[in-house]
Design a protein around this motif. Sequence first.
Motif, PDB file in Angstrom:
ATOM      1  N   VAL A 109       0.889  -1.143   0.019  1.00 30.22           N
ATOM      2  CA  VAL A 109       0.009  -0.013  -0.207  1.00 30.22           C
ATOM      3  C   VAL A 109       0.893   1.254  -0.021  1.00 30.22           C
ATOM      4  CG1 VAL A 109      -0.246   0.085   2.445  1.00 30.22           C
ATOM      5  CG2 VAL A 109      -1.971   1.022   1.183  1.00 30.22           C
ATOM      6  N   GLY A 129      -5.932  -9.302   2.006  1.00 32.90           N
ATOM      7  CA  GLY A 129      -4.740  -9.556   1.268  1.00 32.90           C
ATOM      8  C   GLY A 129      -3.651  -8.878   1.942  1.00 32.90           C
ATOM      9  N   TYR A 134      -0.050  -9.881   1.646  1.00 29.74           N
ATOM     10  CA  TYR A 134       0.888  -9.990   1.070  1.00 29.74           C
ATOM     11  C   TYR A 134       2.310 -10.421   1.691  1.00 29.74           C
ATOM     12  CZ  TYR A 134       4.475  -9.016  -2.737  1.00 29.74           C
ATOM     13  OH  TYR A 134       5.553  -8.895  -3.625  1.00 29.74           O
ATOM     14  N   SER A 140       1.043  -3.574   4.993  1.00 30.35           N
ATOM     15  CA  SER A 140       0.017  -3.072   5.591  1.00 30.35           C
ATOM     16  C   SER A 140      -0.326  -3.477   6.890  1.00 30.35           C
ATOM     17  CB  SER A 140      -1.364  -3.212   4.674  1.00 30.35           C
ATOM     18  OG  SER A 140      -1.221  -4.565   4.333  1.00 30.35           O
ATOM     19  N   GLU A 194      -4.784 -13.928   4.178  1.00 28.13           N
ATOM     20  CA  GLU A 194      -3.980 -13.856   2.903  1.00 28.13           C
ATOM     21  C   GLU A 194      -4.001 -15.622   2.479  1.00 28.13           C
ATOM     22  OE1 GLU A 194      -1.784 -12.312   0.840  1.00 28.13           O
ATOM     23  OE2 GLU A 194      -1.907 -14.119  -0.053  1.00 28.13           O
ATOM     24  N   ARG A 195      -4.249 -15.716   1.149  1.00 29.47           N
ATOM     25  CA  ARG A 195      -4.563 -17.372   0.674  1.00 29.47           C
ATOM     26  C   ARG A 195      -3.186 -17.799   0.233  1.00 29.47           C
ATOM     27  NH1 ARG A 195      -7.652 -16.088  -5.089  1.00 29.47           N
ATOM     28  NH2 ARG A 195      -5.949 -14.634  -5.933  1.00 29.47           N
ATOM     29  N   PHE A 222       3.093 -16.281   1.056  1.00 27.61           N
ATOM     30  CA  PHE A 222       3.027 -15.082   1.595  1.00 27.61           C
ATOM     31  C   PHE A 222       2.463 -15.066   3.106  1.00 27.61           C
ATOM     32  CE2 PHE A 222       1.887 -13.419  -3.148  1.00 27.61           C
ATOM     33  CZ  PHE A 222       3.100 -13.906  -3.493  1.00 27.61           C
ATOM     34  N   SER A 271     -10.344 -15.214   0.819  1.00 28.20           N
ATOM     35  CA  SER A 271     -10.858 -14.200   2.066  1.00 28.20           C
ATOM     36  C   SER A 271     -12.439 -14.670   2.448  1.00 28.20           C
ATOM     37  CB  SER A 271     -10.801 -12.982   1.078  1.00 28.20           C
ATOM     38  OG  SER A 271     -11.328 -12.823  -0.032  1.00 28.20           O
ATOM     39  N   ASP A 304      -7.590  -4.889  -0.100  1.00 20.78           N
ATOM     40  CA  ASP A 304      -6.650  -4.927  -0.929  1.00 20.78           C
ATOM     41  C   ASP A 304      -6.146  -6.428  -1.570  1.00 20.78           C
ATOM     42  OD1 ASP A 304      -4.399  -3.675  -2.117  1.00 20.78           O
ATOM     43  OD2 ASP A 304      -3.049  -3.589  -0.428  1.00 20.78           O
TER      44      ASP A 304
HETATM   45  C1  LIG Z   1      -1.946  -5.893  -3.288  1.00 19.06           C
HETATM   46  S1  LIG Z   1      -1.283  -7.267  -2.101  1.00 19.06           S
HETATM   47  C2  LIG Z   1      -1.674  -6.952  -0.831  1.00 19.06           C
HETATM   48  C3  LIG Z   1      -0.701  -5.904  -0.347  1.00 19.06           C
HETATM   49  C4  LIG Z   1      -0.755  -5.587   1.213  1.00 19.06           C
HETATM   50  N1  LIG Z   1      -2.165  -4.992   1.613  1.00 19.06           N
HETATM   51  C5  LIG Z   1       0.185  -4.412   1.648  1.00 19.06           C
HETATM   52  O1  LIG Z   1      -0.277  -3.134   1.326  1.00 19.06           O
HETATM   53  O2  LIG Z   1       1.150  -4.796   2.114  1.00 19.06           O
HETATM   54  C6  LIG Z   1      -2.721  -8.561  -2.503  1.00 19.06           C
HETATM   55  C7  LIG Z   1      -2.603  -9.784  -1.584  1.00 19.06           C
HETATM   56  O3  LIG Z   1      -3.808 -10.419  -1.731  1.00 19.06           O
HETATM   57  C8  LIG Z   1      -3.658 -11.755  -1.725  1.00 19.06           C
HETATM   58  N2  LIG Z   1      -5.153 -12.109  -2.457  1.00 19.06           N
HETATM   59  C9  LIG Z   1      -5.539 -12.067  -3.568  1.00 19.06           C
HETATM   60  N3  LIG Z   1      -6.948 -12.581  -3.650  1.00 19.06           N
HETATM   61  C10 LIG Z   1      -7.160 -12.945  -2.531  1.00 19.06           C
HETATM   62  C11 LIG Z   1      -8.190 -13.578  -1.907  1.00 19.06           C
HETATM   63  N4  LIG Z   1      -9.451 -13.918  -2.524  1.00 19.06           N
HETATM   64  N5  LIG Z   1      -8.060 -13.968  -0.291  1.00 19.06           N
HETATM   65  C12 LIG Z   1      -7.071 -13.852   0.243  1.00 19.06           C
HETATM   66  N6  LIG Z   1      -5.749 -13.138  -0.239  1.00 19.06           N
HETATM   67  C13 LIG Z   1      -5.898 -12.886  -1.622  1.00 19.06           C
HETATM   68  C14 LIG Z   1      -2.619 -12.038  -2.764  1.00 19.06           C
HETATM   69  O4  LIG Z   1      -2.144 -13.262  -2.579  1.00 19.06           O
HETATM   70  C15 LIG Z   1      -1.742 -10.886  -2.491  1.00 19.06           C
HETATM   71  O5  LIG Z   1      -0.733 -11.386  -1.286  1.00 19.06           O
END
Ligand SMILES: C[S@@+](CC[C@H](N)C(=O)[O-])C[C@H]1O[C@@H](n2cnc3c(N)ncnc32)[C@H](O)[C@@H]1O
Length: 724
Positions: A60, A84, A86, A90, A110-111, A115, A139, A161
């Motif tokens: 973020v 999310g 990552y 965040s 987080e899936r 990560f 999620s 996110d």
């Molecule tokens: C943009 S990154 C998040 C960045 C984090 N929020 C940060 O600011 O440090 C998106 C993350 O969402 C996770 N993700 C995507 N779709 C998802 C879902 N349906 N459920 C859980 N996690 C998910 C991805 O694996 C990725 O790690």
Amino acid sequence: MPSFEEKKAYAAQEETFFDDGREEELVDFVTSQPKHRGSPQGVLAAIDEFGRTRKYLMNVGEDKGSIVVELIRETRPRTMIELGGYCGYSTILFADAVRAAGGEKYYSLERNVNFAKNIKALIEFAGLTDIVEVVLGPSDDGIKNLHKTGKVNHIDLMFLDHYKPAYTTDLKLCESLGLISKGTVLAADNVITPGNPPYLKYVRSSVEEKRAALTQESKQDTENFPGQSATQYGKVETLGTDAKGNPHLVYESKLVESFEPTGVPDGIEITRCVEEDFLVSFFAGAAKEIEHKRQCISSSSTFQPRVILVTGVGMSKGLSIARAFYREGHHVIGADFEPFGIPVCGRFSSTLRKFYRISKPTSGPAESRGYAEGLLDIVNRESVDLWVSCSGVASAVQDGEAAEIIENESKCRAIQFGAQTTKTLDEKHLFIKQTRKFGLNVPETHLITSVEDALRVLHPSEKGMERKQYIMKSVGLDDTTRADMTLLPQASSDDTRSYLARLNPSVSRLFVLQQFISGPEYCTHSVIIRGRVMVFAACRSAELLMHYEAVSPRSDLSRALQKYSEIYAAKMGCVTGHFSIDFMLDERSTELDLMSRLYPIECNPRAHTAVVLFEQESGRMVDAYLSALEVDGMDGIDIQPVVTPSTTKGYYWIGHDLVTCVLLPLLSTMAMKGSISSLTEKRKVFLHHLMFWKDGTYLLWDPLPFWWLYYVELIEFGMDWEQK
Ligand SMILES: C[S@@+](CC[C@H](N)C(=O)[O-])C[C@H]1O[C@@H](n2cnc3c(N)ncnc32)[C@H](O)[C@@H]1O
């Protein structure tokens, strides 16, 4: 719009910009710098340095991050969820802010298994393991699980996110689960870059637009996403569209513009739930009530129903508890005293398998033993697993004795303190003495056995001593003096003496003289299982105790009241029972912290009518009660968070309101004793309750106790009227 500081810019985003080993490289980079251990800000600076000097990271970032941090400071969430996580940038930034704002939990969903591992490593390094829980998996599964286990029953603040098309489906899921209500705040990232038009459309729609959209067939929307955001993690993902959401929620939503960590313009959409459309939610609530009742009938095949004895089902509190157990699929046996043979309302509840009339214990060991044996007989006959004692004030100590006998002579466990604990909590002076011994705040309290005793405190012979104000309270069950709030000492010692003489304190008619604390009064309701508070609610004390509105469990006040009760419970040791302290909040010493301003004035070691506030939490409340059946000791048991009411909806009793807010003011105005304006005011209160509050006895699927209660009251009212 603020400008972007170029020197902070992350490296440019490449074609492949994640999941190529850079995340593990980042963890090594950060954790190889011991100076940052235990410092969330140090860890964030190291992640930013990596993003600037080594490889791009989809965090973020500092600019958008500070918008959310500001939101956390303003809203002070008790729990926050992020979708999310990552690498945990965040997570670290926001969990640190939540902790600083007095919050308790941060869930990072987080899936991606690698990560999630990285987040855990950095969280541990930053010293945030006490507040952060990483929930691995998609999620929607994570949200359902947090709801099911009761870890989250209301979303205070959620940061979205993750997969961009899932923002709307996950929000609708949260709405359908009832996790979103007035006060919820949502912060959605990347609504400009790459953009999320379907989400913005949804949170910016009016209630009418959302209702109209609901009539159309819901299908997955992954087309209206710019760039590659719908295929970011490979192919277009299939999302659950079963959850229709709650279109009656009113949102206020606005964009706060900012920048990606690379300097590319982006923004955070901040959405606040400001209210719920009343009429529709009323009917939706009624439908939900019926649906909820049916749910328990079709409970799963592996479910083991328990036999629960609830005493005191003639009172709203006992009835509420019986209904909660029934809703969750258990077999409920009800019992109560029925003075003069008049059936109590609870015996007509469809939730009871059987009802027993029990006889009220009178004082004396033989009668107590007889009362306990009567209960033991029901326990054995019905193979009761758990006795939830909800009896009234008149049988408190005898219930304690019965609990000891039942637990000794059968396998049944009791939600009831033993006789000695009950007596100590019940008797005002013993309770205050014990509280003082525990090192907790107490108002100055003296046991009074004669007029002279009281005069020595109220008119001390030494001059120049600070003059405090006191109230005399009966130690026994003398209801005639309960509402008497006469402040002492009076103007002269003669006036004080004649007031005291009227009360006539003696060794057999005990009183306490308690320091008067000026400020609002609060009552609390706790269920304690082996010294731990498992269920808690606090309400402002209402005149005649017929109005209940929970103090928001997220407020500082409720937390302080809960903390006080938790400390008290722990100090009592391994005891189980209902526990309810009444507190005064000293309104003068505002410079002190809340805990030091709370004064317990008395304690009721029994269920409080405020238990009606847990109607929406029946599952978790019942689980909390049933934990009393688990093997003794809490070691190894997954400790669930304390169950608190998720609604601040008020509860009232319509018959009581009809008399106090309509009939009596009308008669008093007709007799020229009351003003028209006060009559209008009272009517307004009544109408407000009628429209927005809930009756403490009436249930659509179990209406008979309500009708019986008012039928009996009408007869009694008529008999009183005839005698006049
Ligand atoms: C943009 S990154 C998040 C960045 C984090 N929020 C940060 O600011 O440090 C998106 C993350 O969402 C996770 N993700 C995507 N779709 C998802 C879902 N349906 N459920 C859980 N996690 C998910 C991805 O694996 C990725 O790690």
